[in-house]
Design an enzyme around this catalytic site. Structure first.
Site, short mmCIF file in Angstrom:
data_model
loop_
_atom_site.label_atom_id
_atom_site.label_comp_id
_atom_site.label_asym_id
_atom_site.label_seq_id
_atom_site.Cartn_x
_atom_site.Cartn_y
_atom_site.Cartn_z
CB SER A 52 -0.98 -0.05 1.17
OG SER A 52 -2.09 0.78 0.95
CG ASP A 124 -7.04 -3.26 -2.64
OD1 ASP A 124 -7.62 -2.39 -1.95
OD2 ASP A 124 -5.82 -3.49 -2.55
CG HIS A 153 -5.38 -3.21 1.14
ND1 HIS A 153 -5.16 -2.56 -0.06
CD2 HIS A 153 -4.63 -2.53 2.04
CE1 HIS A 153 -4.32 -1.56 0.12
NE2 HIS A 153 -3.99 -1.51 1.38
#
Length: 169
Positions: A52, A124, A153
């Site tokens: 991320s 996601d 995620h």
């Protein structure tokens, strides 16, 4: 993954708490990564695993410094219209005249890192698939891009990520 790499494969690993975790600002995270890398025996022989915001930091790190490999997990190309993400300093911005500021330096990234792996999931909840695909396309990761369905995620351990890191060692 850290424990498996360290204990089962005897691979030196660092799983560090980053400063500024709430805002994940580029001007703090990239120098932090560099300070950790410089303490290693061979700062060029490191593999960054960025998830991320950490994927953004790994991309921007590779603009400046050579690394052996990078594994991107749930990466995004844009700030997705989020002011908080925009303030982190990672993302290119369009000015009113259409000119881009803060562009990605993909040629430098490719020069500084020859070994890439990228992971994304079709579900996601934060980062649309098209964002990861854009990163894939500009880096030319056709053979090392992995879209894994149903991984959200990547909050949970995933064997495919471990295998990717091991393939770079």
């Amino acid at each position: 993954m850290y424990n498996i790499l360290k204990s089962e494969h005897n691979i030196p690993c660092i799983c560090d708490n980053f400063p500024d975790p709430l805002h994940a600002r580029r001007d703090i995270w990239v120098p932090h990564i560099r300070s950790v890398a410089e303490k290693q025996e061979d700062p060029l022989n490191i593999i960054l695993v960025g998830h991320s915001s950490g994927a953004q930091a790994a991309l921007r790190y590779a603009e400046l410094y050579e690394v052996h490999g990078i594994v991107l997990v749930s990466s995004t190309y844009t700030d997705l219209g989020d002011a908080h993400e925009r303030a982190s300093g990672y993302y290119p911005q369009k000015k009113a005249d259409g000119e881009e500021t803060n562009p990605y330096l993909f040629d430098e990234m490719k020069k500084n890192c020859k070994n890439w792996q990228q992971f994304h999931s079709d579900d996601d909840p934060f980062i649309p698939l098209k964002e990861a695909e854009r990163i894939r396309d500009v880096l030319g990761l056709t053979d090392t891009y992995h879209m894994l369905p149903g991984r959200s995620h990547f909050f949970e351990f995933d064997e495919a990520l471990l295998d990717a890191v091991l393939s770079l060692c």
